[in-house]
Every structure is written in C-alpha cells, then in structure tokens.
Enzyme design. Structure first.
Site, PDB file in Angstrom:
ATOM      1  N   LYS A  79     -27.100 -21.358 -13.939  1.00 20.64           N
ATOM      2  CA  LYS A  79     -26.611 -22.337 -14.907  1.00 20.64           C
ATOM      3  C   LYS A  79     -25.105 -22.488 -14.733  1.00 20.64           C
ATOM      4  O   LYS A  79     -24.382 -21.499 -14.718  1.00 20.64           O
ATOM      5  CB  LYS A  79     -26.940 -21.842 -16.316  1.00 20.64           C
ATOM      6  N   VAL A 186     -43.298  -0.362 -38.784  1.00 18.87           N
ATOM      7  CA  VAL A 186     -42.500   0.382 -39.752  1.00 18.87           C
ATOM      8  C   VAL A 186     -43.084   0.145 -41.148  1.00 18.87           C
ATOM      9  O   VAL A 186     -43.247  -0.996 -41.570  1.00 18.87           O
ATOM     10  CB  VAL A 186     -41.025  -0.056 -39.694  1.00 18.87           C
ATOM     11  N   LEU A 332     -31.184 -11.365 -34.290  1.00 15.97           N
ATOM     12  CA  LEU A 332     -31.456 -12.197 -35.462  1.00 15.97           C
ATOM     13  C   LEU A 332     -31.253 -11.451 -36.766  1.00 15.97           C
ATOM     14  O   LEU A 332     -30.964 -12.056 -37.793  1.00 15.97           O
ATOM     15  CB  LEU A 332     -32.894 -12.738 -35.386  1.00 15.97           C
ATOM     16  N   ILE A 345     -27.742 -14.650 -27.164  1.00 19.68           N
ATOM     17  CA  ILE A 345     -27.775 -13.416 -26.390  1.00 19.68           C
ATOM     18  C   ILE A 345     -26.370 -12.835 -26.271  1.00 19.68           C
ATOM     19  O   ILE A 345     -26.177 -11.626 -26.316  1.00 19.68           O
ATOM     20  CB  ILE A 345     -28.440 -13.664 -25.021  1.00 19.68           C
TER      21      ILE A 345
END
Lengths: 494, 466
Positions: A79, A186, A332, A345
């Site tokens: 890219k 969890v 997130l 990222i």
C-alpha cells in the site's frame, strides 16, 4: 508483588490480542515472564481494519517478522497511500501518499514553495511530485532501492492484509515464543489490591496475572466491566456509527492503494488483497438505514461477493482511562475511530510501544499510569482531528455533508486550519502520528482555504522555484518507469 | 462510471484543450486524459518557440484563474499592442494594426465611414491615429493594468506548463506512457488507444492535437483541402537574436519577397520568424482537414488546419472550436449531427482566418497597382466580395463565424492603403464640423490616456520586481 513482572494475561484473541501476545512473548519471554492469552472460538472477532500505515514496518522489525513470509501468510498486498474519491465534491479525488513529497528548495520546505507556485498558477497538483502517489495510481510498486538522492531510495509503504489471517500468523509466532493460549470464555473478573487479581473462565479455571491486557473488543470486559474506566464519546465530532462489510473477488491487477469513496452519508472503503477484496461502507445511522447502506455497498462492489454483508455497530470515542490499576486496554476495548486513515492497527501498536517503555516495576506507579493515559489521549485526539478535517472540508451538497461542513470542530483542528489559512503553514505536534506531508496532502486535497504564502519563499525568484518543481516532477516521472508493476511485486512472493 | 475524453498531444494545443474541457465538463462524469504523442511540437504548427496570444484569450485565462501579470512573468513574455507592418505598401508607408478599437462610431455611423467623409474634403486621416493601442505603441508606453486591448508574446514551453498546471488543477490527468497505436473500426470510431506500456484506453472522444501529422485524424478523416494556390508560403525558420534594452510593445512584420519576417520582442532577445515560399526552412502545408470531426475523433489545432502565422488566429480558432465542442457535447461516440454542425463552424472560422491573410496580401500588392494581376489566382468569392464592396463604399459583408470583426477588416484594408472610392451616404447627414469635432475629441482623449501611461520599460521592470 515482587519487582519482576512474572505474568501478563491477555484477554481476547483478535488482532490486538495477538499483536500484544507476540510483542510480550518476544520481549519478555526470555526473561521468564509467563504470557497467557485467553480467547474463545465462540466469540467472533471484529477485524480492526485490513489496511495499515508505514509505522507497522517498525513494529514488524521490532518483532523480527519476515516481510515476505508475513505477506504470503496473510494474503497481503502493498500500500502506497489512500485515494480519497469525491470527498470535496463528486468526481474529484486526491491521493494521500506515504513517504516524503519533493525535497527542500533553496533551504525552504517543498510544501511552502509548492504552495507559492500553486498560488501563481505554476504548480500542478501535489500528487505529481510524489512517487508514491504516482505509483499507487499507476499500479506500480517496489521496495526502496538504494539509489542516492532518488525518491526510489525512500519509498514509503505499508500493507493491506487479511486481519483474520494476520491474527493466525501472529499466533504461530507468539506460540514459538512460549505464549500459552487458553481456550475459554471469561465468566467473572476477580478484583484485587492492584486492580485485577484473576479472571475466572467458564470451565472453572482461574488465571491470575501481574498485568492484564484487555483486548476483548467492544465488550471491554476488564477495563470497563471490572475497572469502570469510563468512556469519552466522540460521536459529536465523528457521527458515523455503523459499518457494513463484504468481501469480493480479488482484482486481476490490484492497485497498491486503499480507496475511500465518499457516499451520501458516509464513505466506502476498498482494500485489494491477493485472494480477495475487502469492501465496506461506513455510515451514519441517523442519515441512512442499514438496508440502504448495504444496498449502496453492494451496488458499489466490483465483481462477485464472497459472503453475506455483515453489519458492525460502533461508537466513536475512547476509554477515559486506557490504563487503570494493572489493566491496560488495547484495540477496540481502548477506543475506536473509523478506519478512514487506517489507524486502528496503529493505535494498538502505539499503545503497545508506549506500554513496553513504561512496564511497571511492581505495582504500577500513578505517575506512569497518568503519563500513559495522557499520551494515548493525545494520540487519539490528534488522529481524531485529522479525520474530522476530511469531513469538515467538503463542498458536497447532501445534508450529512452540509452538517459536517458547518458543525463545530475540535480546537486543535481549528488551530491547524487557521495556521494553514495564514500563509499555508503546517506544524506537527510532538509525537503526532501524521506529519506535515500528510496534513499537506489532505488539506490541499480537500481544498482547505489558504491566503498567500510563506514570505520565506521569496528568497529565490518564483521562476527558479517553478523550475525546481518541474525538475522534481520529472525525476518522479522517470523514477516511476523504474518501478515494476504491483502485480509483479506480488507474484515475486509466491 | 465516468467516460474518458482522450487528448492526443501533451503540447500547447493539447493542454489548452484539456484545460478548457476540464474546467467545463462535470468531473464526476468525464475524465480528461492527455496522452503524449511522442513529438515535441506545440500542436499549432510548430512555427516558433514564441507564440502570440491574442486578446481574445484574456477571458479564457481569467476563467482558469490565470492572472495575466503572473502569466507574463512565468513565461518570460512581453506585451504587444499591435503589429507594425513594414514594406507592405507600394507607397512605402509603414502601417500599424492595433489589437484594440480604432475610433468610435458617431450616431450609428462607422468610424471608417466618417473618415471617408473627411477625406473627401481633402482632410488627411490615418485611422491608426485614432487607436489608443497604436498611439501607445508608437511612443513605447504601456502599463500592466492599463485597460488597453493587447496580445501577449509568450514562450511556448512555459506557457504550456502553466496551462498544464491549470488543467491538472481542474482534474485533468496525463498518462504515464506515450501513445503507441489506435484501433479504429471500419466506420471511423476510435475503439481503443494503446499506450506504450500496454495500457488500453476506450475513449468517448479523442481530440487529435498531434499537430500537422494528425496521427489519428489522418486515418479517420484523411481528406485535406489545400490552400497553397492562395497562400504559396510553405516554409518557416526562426532566429533568436540578443537584444538589449526594453522591448517595444508591439510585433514588427516586414515584407520579404513573397513572404515576411515577424519580430517578436522579448526581454533580452528578439525572436524572428521568417515565412517564405521557397528556400531554407521547415516546410508546412496551408490548408484544412475537410472534416475536423469524424467518428469520435476531433482534430484540433494544426491537425485541423494550418495557415501561416501572420496573425495570431491559431489560438483564437482553437478556443472557439473548443467552445463549440462544449456546446455540441455528444452523449455517445456516434454523433453525426453534432459533427456536421461543428465542421460547418470550423470550416467557416478557418476559412475566415485564411481569407484575412489572403486579402491583406492581395491588398498590399494591389494598392495603386490595378491590373497587374495576370499571374495571380482568382481570389475566393468571400474575399472578392469584401474587397470590391470596401473599395466602392467602405462596406464589408460579413459571413458566419468569422474570427475577425468588420472593424478589423476596415483597419486592415486601410492600413494596406486600400481607400474606398466613396463612403456611406449617411455620413453626409452629419455636418462636417460635427465629424471634425468628434475626431478631435477622440484624438485628445487618446493622447491624454497615453500620456498617463509609463514607458513600457517601467512596466517590465515592475513586472520583474513583482
């Protein structure tokens, strides 16, 4: 707690979780730190974007990742920048290229001389002076070639890749460094004096840790569920709150660029990989229904789709405290901004890199935690300002876009625009991710108003500056002919 | 999806076309792409490294945001208020044709008709004395911001660069590789343009701006109308001579045998272009393509037609052709109705430009030498009509789409020494004294206006310092 960091427990195994795992595994594994990652195959991961920016190469170098192996494993492509289509008005486009544009002219930054020449009608659009921008649109790619002062020596690039495959690739790397993956859900978080003492899984097991990394995605199990770190909402600045994504067949000749195409109430992305193309539509649910957004996405997809479109609901903003007690959120769980500049990222990487420089000795010191939170808040805020600039500077007619053009903007951005307006000056804040070149490309690409030019340029006659610009343009054009096609560069990996 | 308008020729002609189209066409529907044709010419005849840009282009430049002072500065150019013709008239008198207006009409009667009335009473009148540009040129005065019509002398390469920048800033682009070949179907539609790097472009329209070689138009519309019977000059050469001091603000054109030599003064050098019917030089062929638009290929500039550059009509005709094309913009590749209208327009415009040159040469030869026309070809009807009617009563029949106005024709005939035998009878309706007063007032206004101007050298120094 003793002085040594004995154990790091990562909750969540998406891109963020495995990036953390490989970093801790490689850097702390040899010191005997136990690194555990808990993930459940029952919880689907949300790929936080498949397009990246050049700092990822530093991250990979730190982790000793072989570029060819990585690209092969992840179906990745190169890219060179992002093409913004229709962001000013339909039909117009510009490339935000990686790398440096031009060189200083008579000791004055290229940007200033270019703005002056443009003011006099003697300069072509910025992309013509950027080898990365030209190559991106011409479908050419090469890694930097040592060639003196030529722009070929300093090609700036990043990657597109399949986030799912990337997580799997990093898992293999992590496990080689001794990271233990624990399958399970969890059930409960056990608080302790330092913050979190342990997590209890559905199968009854209890996993403790000195440090907990919350990579549980939007659920934010630890940082919010247990530590109640709080949320700073940014939907006022960036009102898009949904994305719908769908993969389609790969391009025969993929371009080494991400496309960001403005739509009626948001924008579409197009990310070419070796084995498929990623497509998505980010939109504001106040302006458009999910069905409508999906229909627009499918109408814009070139070639056959490979799966059903999937809707992702998100909130833009970040944790009030990224680090609380002994728990640090990444990915997130830490915060989210739409992937307009492929920063998701990078924010994981940036959080990790800062964390690795501030690893606590014993119980985390308040000063360390505060500093980390201050740095990450600034990092998020500056990226936010950069994203808001794209929306603010538009001349589109749709209600969504008129709202964006007239809505209040963050103070930092207002200052940037005011400085640019007064003589075309751009200043990079300390540690700011996007440099002057990026801001120049986007501000001029979005037709940000500018009055006059920097008087420092007048040290040389404008004809001389125009000739130097023309020379840079020629060097770029010549350099371009030395670059093989992107398809060729990808074929070499096989 | 957007459609591609391909422009063959990364030269002055091509980039001017690209700038005009990119400025006017909706960007979301059309992409304007310039393709290098592999030659180094300007696409307008390649006569000289300098081109005279007539006042008509002022509006075009303004529309593109090109500021005139910056343009002259960036292109190492200069200003021209008109053209001084030396050695053209049989009586040896010099003549000046200005780019601006000459005189002013009175009660609807043309200025040159009023002059005829005065001349009948033995009053000597030189029309150029009533043109502010001509008077300012004679005394070498000009100010950059003065509201006086003028042409520009610009170096072709930097002027091309400025237009290229404007075109690209309005969204035009250029291909990475030069033109290689075109695939043209049996009906003359250009299906595909192949580039040297293997890229294919499927254009909606192709503008052939590749100069006289007309790389595509010569295949789609080969028929060419030859004008050499009237315009025997067929070669040109240029010289660049060093010159000191400020340049004069006008072009000098001296008669040389059957041809002429133009001197375009620039700061520091004079560029001389000689146009002749034989001898040394680069050959060219006067004439025009019978169908400028055929299939989906439209010839522009020298690919459409060419005449000797005695007057700067090439750019005027190009600009007006582009305006026509935009008005007649087709929805599809096949547009025979639009093509026909366009071809009628360009035929008229180019023939009109040609006729002005032929008529000027004929007037120069014929003045005071009636009858010595044995070896001359019969003039085209349109010229004969103008010349005869002008010689009789100063009247000028005008035809569609001519690039020159009636007043240009009157000034040119007058400058070449062609004096009407009589004048418009309406001029008798005004008292002689009223006409004389009108002339005196006009002349006084011009002199006052010119006095207020600085020497041209000051204007050039100001430009250099700006």
């Amino acid at each position: 707690m003793t002085d040594a960091l004995r154990s790091v427990t990562i909750v969540g195994g998406g891109t963020a979780g495995w990036m953390a795992a490989v970093a801790f595994g490689r850097l702390l594994g040899p010191a005997g730190t136990r690194v555990t990652l808990i993930e459940s195959d029952d919880i689907p991961t949300v790929g936080v974007g498949e397009a990246t920016i050049p700092p990822i190469r530093t991250f990979h170098a730190m982790l000793g990742i072989d570029e060819d192996a990585f690209l092969r494993a992840t179906g990745g492509s190169y890219k060179l920048g992002i093409r913004f289509e229709g962001w000013t008005r339909p039909g117009e486009s510009y490339v935000h290229p990686f790398g440096q544009i031009g060189t200083d002219i008579a000791g004055v930054p290229f940007a200033a001389q270019w703005l002056r020449a443009r003011h006099a009608g003697l300069a072509v659009p910025l992309g013509a002076y950027s080898l990365e921008a030209r190559a991106a649109e011409a479908g050419r790619f090469s890694r930097p070639i040592a060639n003196g002062d030529s722009p070929l020596s300093r090609i700036g690039y990043a990657y597109h890749f399949d986030a799912g495959r990337y997580a799997a690739f990093l898992r293999t790397q992590s496990e080689a460094y001794g990271v233990v993956r624990h399958e399970g859900l969890v059930k409960r978080v056990e608080r302790g004096p330092a913050g979190i003492a342990a997590v209890h899984l559905a199968d009854g097991s209890r996993i403790s840790g000195d440090l907990f990394i919350d990579c549980s995605g939007f659920r934010a199990l630890l940082i919010e569920g247990a530590m109640e770190a709080g949320w700073i909402d940014w939907s006022e600045w960036l009102p898009c709150d949904r994305a719908v994504a769908v993969p389609s067949v790969a391009d025969a000749v993929p371009l080494p660029l991400t496309r960001a195409i403005a739509e009626r109430a948001g924008w579409r992305w197009r990310i070419p990989l070796q084995h498929r193309t990623g497509n998505g539509h980010v939109f504001s649910s106040r302006h458009m229904s999910e069905d409508e957004a999906t229909a627009m996405l499918l109408a814009g997809v070139e070639g056959e789709t490979l799966a059903d479109p999937r809707v992702i609901r998100f909130a833009t903003g970040h944790r009030n405290r990224f680090w609380s007690g002994n728990c640090i959120a990444l990915g997130l769980a830490a915060g989210f901004m739409e992937p307009l500049e492929s920063t998701s990222i990078h924010l994981v990487q940036s959080g990790l890199q800062h964390l690795l420089r501030m690893l606590p000795v014993g119980r985390p010191a308040a000063a360390t935690v505060e500093r980390y939170n201050r740095i990450m808040t600034a990092e998020f805020s500056r990226i936010r300002d950069f994203l808001v600039a794209h929306y603010h500077l538009n001349a589109r007619a749709e209600p969504f876009w008129r709202d964006r053009a007239t809505a209040a903007i963050p103070e930092g951005l207002a200052e940037k625009l005011a400085l640019f307006h007064a003589g075309g000056r751009i200043f990079r804040e300390a540690d700011e991710l996007f440099n002057e070149t990026s801001w120049l490309a986007v501000l001029t690409g979005q037709n940000a108003p500018v009055s006059g030019y920097d008087p420092i340029c007048d040290g040389i006659p404008i004809e001389t500056a125009a000739n130097r610009l023309a020379q840079i343009e020629r060097v770029v054009a010549t350099s371009l002919t030395h670059m093989p096609s992107h398809a060729h560069a990808l074929a070499r990996l096989a | 999806m957007s459609q591609t308008v391909a422009i063959l020729g990364a030269n002055l002609c091509g980039w001017m076309a690209a700038a005009a189209l990119a400025r006017r066409l909706p960007r979301d529907r059309y992409s304007v792409v310039v393709i290098d044709d592999g030659t180094t010419g300007d696409g307008l005849g390649d006569f000289a490294p300098v081109i005279a840009v007539p006042p008509a282009l002022g509006g075009f430049h303004a529309d593109l945001g090109i500021e005139p002072t910056a343009l002259v500065r960036a292109t190492g150019g200069s200003h021209a208020l008109g053209v001084a013709f030396g050695g053209w008239r049989k009586d040896g008198a010099a003549a000046f044709l200005s780019y601006g207006e000459t005189g002013a009409p009175l009660q609807g009667i043309a200025f040159h008709q009023l002059a005829g009335r005065l001349r009948k009473d033995g009053i000597h009148v030189r029309l150029a004395d009533y043109a502010v540009s001509a008077v300012a040129a004679q005394v070498g005065r000009f100010a950059l911001e003065a509201p006086i019509a003028h042409a520009l002398h610009l170096l072709v390469d930097p002027y091309t660069a400025v237009l290229r920048a404007a075109a690209m800033n309005f969204g035009a682009s250029c291909t990475n590789a030069p033109f290689a070949d075109a695939q043209i179907d049996a009906s003359g539609i250009v299906e595909t343009l192949k580039l040297a790097d293997g890229t294919d472009i499927a254009p909606l329209l192709v503008l052939d701006c590749s100069g006289s070689s007309a790389r595509i138009a010569s295949r789609t519309a080969p028929a060419f109308e030859d004008w050499s019977a009237w315009l025997p000059c067929d070669r040109t050469y240029t010289q660049t001579l060093p010159a000191t001091g400020a340049p004069p603000p006008y072009t000098q054109v001296d008669a040389q045998g059957s041809g002429w030599t133009a001197t375009w003064p620039l700061g520091g050098a004079d560029v001389r272009l000689t146009c002749a019917a034989s001898g040394e030089g680069t050959p060219f062929r006067a004439g025009r393509r019978v169908e400028a638009w055929r299939g989906n290929c439209i010839a522009m500039g020298a690919a459409a037609g060419l005449i000797e550059p005695l007057h700067p009509t090439a750019l005027t005709v190009l600009l007006r052709s582009l305006a026509q094309l935009i008005q007649l913009w087709p929805a599809e590749r096949r547009a025979p109705v639009e093509a026909k209208a366009f071809n009628r327009f360009t035929a008229n415009a180019m023939t009109g430009a040609r006729d002005f040159v032929i008529a000027q040469k004929a007037a120069a030869r014929g003045s005071n030498a009636i009858g010595d026309v044995r070896s001359e070809p019969v003039l085209p009807d349109a010229i004969e009509a103008k010349r005869t009617l002008f010689a009789a009563r100063g009247r000028l029949p005008m035809f569609d789409d001519e690039p020159f106005e009636e007043e240009d024709w009157a000034a040119m005939f007058d400058a070449m020494g062609l004096v009407p035998r009589r004048y418009d009878a309406r001029a008798d309706a005004l008292p002689l004294a009223t006409i004389q007063q009108h002339f005196a007032d006009h002349r006084a206004r011009i002199i006052a206006q010119v006095r207020a101007l600085p020497p041209y050298a000051h204007a050039m120094a100001e430009l250099a310092a700006a």
